[in-house]
Design an enzyme around this catalytic site. Sequence first.
Site, PDB file in Angstrom:
ATOM      1  N   SER A  78       0.813  -1.221   0.000  1.00 37.07           N
ATOM      2  CA  SER A  78       0.000   0.000   0.000  1.00 37.07           C
ATOM      3  C   SER A  78       0.844   1.268   0.000  1.00 37.07           C
ATOM      4  CB  SER A  78      -0.946   0.009   1.205  1.00 37.07           C
ATOM      5  OG  SER A  78      -0.236  -0.166   2.408  1.00 37.07           O
ATOM      6  N   ASP A 112      -4.448   5.592  11.586  1.00 34.22           N
ATOM      7  CA  ASP A 112      -3.476   5.185  10.567  1.00 34.22           C
ATOM      8  C   ASP A 112      -2.238   6.048  10.745  1.00 34.22           C
ATOM      9  OD1 ASP A 112      -1.945   4.552   8.396  1.00 34.22           O
ATOM     10  OD2 ASP A 112      -3.496   4.902   6.887  1.00 34.22           O
ATOM     11  N   HIS A 141       0.435   5.148   6.703  1.00 29.80           N
ATOM     12  CA  HIS A 141       0.302   5.803   5.405  1.00 29.80           C
ATOM     13  C   HIS A 141       0.368   7.317   5.572  1.00 29.80           C
ATOM     14  CE1 HIS A 141      -1.674   1.816   4.970  1.00 29.80           C
ATOM     15  NE2 HIS A 141      -0.942   1.811   3.855  1.00 29.80           N
TER      16      HIS A 141
END
Length: 447
Positions: free
Chosen positions: A164, A414, A417
């Site tokens: 990702s 998160d 990211h």
Amino acid sequence: MGSPFKDHQSHAPSYSHSFMKKILPYFIYVILPIAVIRLYLYSPTLPQPSTTVHHLPHSTNPISITTSSSSSSQHEVEEKKPAAKETQCDYTNGKWVPDNMGPLYNGTTCGTIKEGQNCITHGRPDLGYLYWKWKPKQCPLPRFEPNTFLHLLRNKNIAFVGDSMARNQLESLLCMLATSSPPKLVYTDGEDNKFRRWFFATHNVNMSVYWSPFLVKGVEKSRSGPDHNQLYLDQIDERWAADMGQMDMVVLSIGHWFLHPAVYFEGGSALGCHFCPGLNHTEIGFYEVLRKAIKTTLKTITERRGTSENGINVIVTTFSPAHFEGEWDKAGACPKTKPYNEGEKKLEGMDAEMRQVEVEEVEAAKVNGKEVSGFRVEELDVTNLSLMRPDGHPGPYMNPFPFAHGVQERVQNDCVHWCLPGAIDTWNQILLEIMKKWNQGQSRRGM
């Protein structure tokens, strides 16, 4: 000094010798420099060589649909002549400084951002994280130039392959390029559209993303199957490698999935495992497993594409550190709102080890592929500059307006990211500088 003076003397009257003595210095120090400067500024521009179109074979895979070449943009960026002596720059050594200009794009105008990284539209109230730029100590890092990037990739295919973080970097690049040339999504496949391709008609550029969290062959854990991944360290993942023949440039990005429980296979038998209680396998660390995966990948690329007519350029993006503080599902998991100051945070532990493995394997591949004319590889070393940006993650804003009804006891965060736009845009600034350097090298070799 040659004919200009001779011509001047041949038209002067003989009785004005003293006049000549007065006017000659004026001509040398005033008129002649003006003429030289005018000749320099208004010298004719040499025509640029044409670029050959790469015709792609027909396929249903993300990168391989045939596209037609388009005419050159009227505002094409001209290639600059390389300096006589190339200056090396260590982009990893620097600091974050305030930047009033801010990003090239925003989260409301770019349609390719994954929702979980669209921090602006999800209501993140502090926007200070948008106004920083990375300043290397040795040299400047220019602001990203979309036209230059597309010009260097004209008629070519670039693929982002990995986990990702590869997708995160790809979407950052798409948004930056869209400020100059809007891409068209022309292919989607897989769960969560993990295989996609965009087309830039202005420059006949294809840009793809391939989900491959190990680069080598792997079977991902699932709810219905074993609670661990299975990696085959001596076999490439053909989900992306099958299209390798059509790639002119590939950006590889892996790391975080190697921290998960897994069983490793090599040479047809089990090599060991990571965090697999209850299984009859030798417990081994994941650093050398990561090394084997990168080694297998670069070796396979060299063998399949290094000797081909067009060759291939390879970028390995180094490990991107997470910034969790405390529990991941409580408020304040990554609470920082500013970058670390220079010297405040040291690159060490797992982050340093992961980066070191990747850099060492890239440097080894450079040596091993030195005699392979069509293979070029470079690390995109972003570990340290990313470590210094604990403020750049979505945190609780991976979900829309997480505190609309007050602060909850549990909230998803998160801290891995990156918000878009944000710190990850710097990765693509450095990527462009690597591409410029490569292009200058081609010019010097007459390619």
